[in-house]
Motif scaffolding. Sequence first.
Motif, PDB file in Angstrom:
ATOM      1  N   SER A 119       0.834  -1.197   0.000  1.00  0.00           N
ATOM      2  CA  SER A 119       0.000   0.000   0.000  1.00  0.00           C
ATOM      3  C   SER A 119       0.867   1.244   0.000  1.00  0.00           C
ATOM      4  O   SER A 119       1.795   1.367   0.798  1.00  0.00           O
ATOM      5  N   GLU A 120       0.590   2.170  -0.914  1.00  0.00           N
ATOM      6  CA  GLU A 120       1.274   3.461  -0.975  1.00  0.00           C
ATOM      7  C   GLU A 120       0.193   4.529  -0.997  1.00  0.00           C
ATOM      8  O   GLU A 120      -0.562   4.612  -1.965  1.00  0.00           O
ATOM      9  N   VAL A 121       0.064   5.294   0.065  1.00  0.00           N
ATOM     10  CA  VAL A 121      -1.105   6.148   0.234  1.00  0.00           C
ATOM     11  C   VAL A 121      -0.720   7.566   0.623  1.00  0.00           C
ATOM     12  O   VAL A 121       0.358   7.828   1.150  1.00  0.00           O
ATOM     13  N   GLN A 122      -1.655   8.472   0.370  1.00  0.00           N
ATOM     14  CA  GLN A 122      -1.520   9.859   0.811  1.00  0.00           C
ATOM     15  C   GLN A 122      -2.923  10.413   0.967  1.00  0.00           C
ATOM     16  O   GLN A 122      -3.760  10.234   0.082  1.00  0.00           O
ATOM     17  N   GLY A 123      -3.179  11.078   2.084  1.00  0.00           N
ATOM     18  CA  GLY A 123      -4.495  11.636   2.323  1.00  0.00           C
ATOM     19  C   GLY A 123      -5.338  10.701   3.167  1.00  0.00           C
ATOM     20  O   GLY A 123      -5.212   9.476   3.109  1.00  0.00           O
ATOM     21  N   ALA A 124      -6.230  11.290   3.965  1.00  0.00           N
ATOM     22  CA  ALA A 124      -7.025  10.505   4.910  1.00  0.00           C
ATOM     23  C   ALA A 124      -7.943   9.512   4.207  1.00  0.00           C
ATOM     24  O   ALA A 124      -8.039   8.348   4.589  1.00  0.00           O
ATOM     25  N   GLU A 125      -8.644   9.983   3.141  1.00  0.00           N
ATOM     26  CA  GLU A 125      -9.575   9.089   2.460  1.00  0.00           C
ATOM     27  C   GLU A 125      -8.847   7.928   1.797  1.00  0.00           C
ATOM     28  O   GLU A 125      -9.259   6.772   1.891  1.00  0.00           O
ATOM     29  N   ASN A 170     -18.781  11.888   0.928  1.00  0.00           N
ATOM     30  CA  ASN A 170     -19.150  11.410   2.259  1.00  0.00           C
ATOM     31  C   ASN A 170     -19.516   9.927   2.261  1.00  0.00           C
ATOM     32  O   ASN A 170     -20.132   9.440   3.210  1.00  0.00           O
ATOM     33  N   ALA A 171     -19.165   9.205   1.205  1.00  0.00           N
ATOM     34  CA  ALA A 171     -19.554   7.790   1.103  1.00  0.00           C
ATOM     35  C   ALA A 171     -18.334   6.896   0.936  1.00  0.00           C
ATOM     36  O   ALA A 171     -18.324   5.972   0.139  1.00  0.00           O
ATOM     37  N   ARG A 205     -25.775  -3.798  14.374  1.00  0.00           N
ATOM     38  CA  ARG A 205     -24.759  -2.915  14.960  1.00  0.00           C
ATOM     39  C   ARG A 205     -23.364  -3.279  14.449  1.00  0.00           C
ATOM     40  O   ARG A 205     -22.531  -2.399  14.194  1.00  0.00           O
ATOM     41  N   GLU A 206     -23.111  -4.570  14.310  1.00  0.00           N
ATOM     42  CA  GLU A 206     -21.823  -4.996  13.758  1.00  0.00           C
ATOM     43  C   GLU A 206     -21.659  -4.501  12.330  1.00  0.00           C
ATOM     44  O   GLU A 206     -20.575  -4.058  11.927  1.00  0.00           O
ATOM     45  N   MET A 207     -22.746  -4.562  11.533  1.00  0.00           N
ATOM     46  CA  MET A 207     -22.698  -4.027  10.178  1.00  0.00           C
ATOM     47  C   MET A 207     -22.383  -2.536  10.197  1.00  0.00           C
ATOM     48  O   MET A 207     -21.593  -2.035   9.390  1.00  0.00           O
ATOM     49  N   GLU A 208     -23.018  -1.822  11.126  1.00  0.00           N
ATOM     50  CA  GLU A 208     -22.820  -0.373  11.197  1.00  0.00           C
ATOM     51  C   GLU A 208     -21.402  -0.019  11.629  1.00  0.00           C
ATOM     52  O   GLU A 208     -20.876   1.024  11.231  1.00  0.00           O
ATOM     53  N   ARG A 209     -20.774  -0.890  12.425  1.00  0.00           N
ATOM     54  CA  ARG A 209     -19.367  -0.663  12.786  1.00  0.00           C
ATOM     55  C   ARG A 209     -18.438  -0.988  11.621  1.00  0.00           C
ATOM     56  O   ARG A 209     -17.442  -0.306  11.393  1.00  0.00           O
ATOM     57  N   THR A 210     -18.781  -2.069  10.890  1.00  0.00           N
ATOM     58  CA  THR A 210     -17.915  -2.496   9.785  1.00  0.00           C
ATOM     59  C   THR A 210     -18.073  -1.595   8.572  1.00  0.00           C
ATOM     60  O   THR A 210     -17.093  -1.250   7.910  1.00  0.00           O
ATOM     61  N   TRP A 211     -19.315  -1.241   8.265  1.00  0.00           N
ATOM     62  CA  TRP A 211     -19.594  -0.393   7.097  1.00  0.00           C
ATOM     63  C   TRP A 211     -20.414   0.819   7.545  1.00  0.00           C
ATOM     64  O   TRP A 211     -21.577   0.970   7.160  1.00  0.00           O
ATOM     65  N   PRO A 212     -19.857   1.699   8.390  1.00  0.00           N
ATOM     66  CA  PRO A 212     -20.640   2.816   8.922  1.00  0.00           C
ATOM     67  C   PRO A 212     -21.157   3.732   7.823  1.00  0.00           C
ATOM     68  O   PRO A 212     -20.413   4.166   6.957  1.00  0.00           O
ATOM     69  N   GLY A 213     -22.450   3.989   7.861  1.00  0.00           N
ATOM     70  CA  GLY A 213     -23.056   4.894   6.897  1.00  0.00           C
ATOM     71  C   GLY A 213     -23.300   4.315   5.531  1.00  0.00           C
ATOM     72  O   GLY A 213     -23.795   5.026   4.642  1.00  0.00           O
ATOM     73  N   SER A 214     -22.997   3.023   5.305  1.00  0.00           N
ATOM     74  CA  SER A 214     -23.185   2.446   3.981  1.00  0.00           C
ATOM     75  C   SER A 214     -24.667   2.236   3.690  1.00  0.00           C
ATOM     76  O   SER A 214     -25.500   2.142   4.591  1.00  0.00           O
TER      77      SER A 214
END
Length: 647
Positions: A184-190, A264-265, A474-483
């Motif tokens: 992985s080579e990344v830059q930026g929060a998203e 936001n997704a 709740r587990e789904m919401e933790r794993t994929w919050p807002g999906s």
Amino acid sequence: MSEHSSPHGPGTGPNGQIVLAREPAFQVGPLTIEPSLRRVASADGREEVLEHRVMQVLVLLLRADGATLHRDDLIYRCWDGRIVGDDAIHRVMSRLRRSAEGIGRGVFRIETVTKVGYRLVREDRNPLSSAPPTSAPSPAIAPAGRRPWLAWAGGSALLTLVAAAVYFGRPVGPVPIPVVAVRSEVQGAEAAALAGGLAADLSQLAANHAAELAVVDAPQSDSADYLLRVAAGRSSTALHAELTLISRASGELLWSASVDSPLNALVDLRQQLAVRTADVLLCALHGTRVNGDRLDTATLRLFLTFCENDHDEHDSRQLDVIRQVTARAPDFAAGWADLAVTEAYLGQPGSESGFRDFPAKAAFRAASRDHLLRARAMDPALSGTYFAEALLVIDPQQWSRRLAIIDRGIIVTSDASLYDLRSDDLGRVGRLNEAVDSARNAVELDPLSPAHRRTLAGWLAYSGRIEAANLVIREMERTWPGSEVSRAARFNFDLRFGNARHALAMLDDGDNDRLSPQARDLDRLFLRARIDSSAANIQSVLGAIGPGLPDASPISFLQLQALGYFGRIDKAYALLNAPAFRARLLAAPDILFRTQMRSIVRDPRFLPLSRRMGLLDYWRRTGQWPDFCAEPGLPYDCRAEAARLAA
């Protein structure tokens, strides 16, 4: 593998977990057991392919050499210490007992030691001994739960996955486990969040498919066959990701995809990429060789395009793609199996036609039958052939036949889609507790699919285990919050069982815009009546249903559930007995057994209704009675009343 009682062996991870890829073949009396292939073969020619978890438990019990293993030992060594319910353990032990009573009869048996655990008893006289190795040992794989190596550097997000190829079809002798290396080579929060999340998802995929692929550190990527790159970036208005699969040997581009998502997704984007990447990666691993020859690049490109869209609706475009694959590679068994499944879906009489059949649909089913038989002749362990065969049973009252086909497929090959289909069919005949177990198995086998978790939450709630369903969501919401899938699961749960005010707020905020205006209006009235069960609010719901009976539109089920929830039993039975509603009810009788319908089920009119639907005959003939028949305080005895009606 030698005979010993040590807790560790050649196939263990650093913490003692059973890693099937590292286990050599060994002999147990007349049985040859090949853990890396999940295969048990008898000297008389019989053969079984066990599910991954079942083979892990078998290996562990054989190592114990007659000693009793506590359930905690099984969980730690075979489930990697994850929290699992008794249902999961009981299912695996039940499957192992079936093998002991079948191919293992006279060789070993499984005993339950009450309040302690399980032990395997050898019934043959031959000691457990190692079989001579038939090929080079499999490469090591990362233990479950190990985090992939991440390197942080400048530039756009680049997650490089390097995958080794495997042979497609039933292998002869041990084969190397394909390896996926992560860089992985990344830059930026998203970008960092997306790359890290995908790496974690694919590590989980490898842990649950340890006999098929492994995740290792990037420096071990030199011998790999493919590079799968995921580049991510952002603009002022959107997130953007690109996926590219490249052959290391030739440098050819095999597959690519571009995905955009609102700023936001990010979780929705990660979820889409994880599912698509898993589908394409597994297809690349399994579909790149046919009878020892590699698929040509053009055919492989077509096949991966089909795999990418396999979670979408089956349509004429998908049919055309998979037809091209089978035309170009007539010996490719997986292509014929996928073609059979696609044709079986297109041959289903659907609600849009009032569940009526047409010649074109019958033609699709006939072609599907031919193609699944062709695929099965090449490879009998393809789950798609059993999935298609079950879909071809279009008579909604042939529940026994469909379930028998699905169960045969599960015995031959462990596949999440078969367990998912099985949960639906069990629910249709009122066996909701078993439907929950089957849905759990699907989640375990396909951890990257939020759809399986949503299905599990639904069956838990329908069977009355409301808090357990809420925990899954709740587990789904933790794993994929807002999906989107997490929001849909939460809304459907809160609509019927949970926080009615929250569900109403989701409606008012514009969530679930896929609902028809009529369904949204009825949902809103229903939720207001749940919040304040005044006579006026309840009457508003019933008034929306109207004095007459609705037609066979989808709104009918919403109306039926409202009638059951508020105890309007006579009006509910008027709807249930309406000729226009009969076809829909036969196609999805599971609605009758949901917890909101208890007042309808407890009415003496229910078993006569079940008789007209063919359910009563199924229950009496199979001895598999619905869960509600065991409920305390039921005002009638299911078996006695069924016998009276039959007479």
